[in-house]
Write a protein that holds these residues in place. Structure first.
Motif, PDB file in Angstrom:
ATOM      1  N   GLY A  19      82.746 133.932  11.304  1.00 54.49           N
ATOM      2  CA  GLY A  19      82.601 135.214  11.970  1.00 54.49           C
ATOM      3  C   GLY A  19      81.883 135.144  13.299  1.00 54.49           C
ATOM      4  N   SER A  55      85.262 135.712  15.973  1.00 54.26           N
ATOM      5  CA  SER A  55      85.712 135.861  14.579  1.00 54.26           C
ATOM      6  C   SER A  55      86.170 134.515  14.021  1.00 54.26           C
ATOM      7  N   LYS A  66      86.776 131.176  11.960  1.00 57.13           N
ATOM      8  CA  LYS A  66      87.035 130.909  10.553  1.00 57.13           C
ATOM      9  C   LYS A  66      86.866 129.415  10.279  1.00 57.13           C
TER      10      LYS A  66
END
Length: 120
Positions: free
Chosen positions: A15, A85, A87
């Motif tokens: 994140g 964001s 991952k």
């Protein structure tokens, strides 16, 4: 000859955000396109995004659309990759690449790579 030096890699939590930089030097006037590739352990190198050096048109692979942004600073001969964001599957060595002169397909100059690790 064009030399490419990447910076900005590191470890970030899921994140989180990270920005990579790629500074070009040498015959930078011959650059027509620059790109970011990545290679995860056990996987093939894949194109993440690319940018046309003069017009600024861009391409993103589907898995990073809406999360990654490529940009360029012509005055500094530098290309950036803003990643948000993040991952765990974004974990890879990220490579900057440049296409110059008469090359139409592919990239003829590469940086040394910078590691990006996204922890879960």
């Amino acid at each position: 000859q064009v030399q490419l030096v990447e910076s900005g890699g590191g470890v970030v939590q899921t994140g989180g955000s990270l920005t990579l930089s790629c500074a070009a030097s040498g015959r930078t006037f011959s650059i027509t396109n620059m790109a970011w590739f990545r290679q995860a352990p056990g996987k093939e190198r894949e194109l993440v995004t690319r940018i046309n050096w003069s017009g600024g048109s861009t391409y993103y692979t589907d898995s990073v659309k809406g999360r990654f942004t490529i940009s360029r600073d012509g005055a500094r001969d530098t290309v950036y990759l803003q990643m948000s964001s993040l991952k765990p599957e974004d974990t890879a060595v990220y490579y900057c690449a440049a296409r110059t002169g008469v090359v139409i397909v592919g990239y003829n100059y590469w940086g040394q790579g910078t590691q990006v690790t996204v922890s879960s």
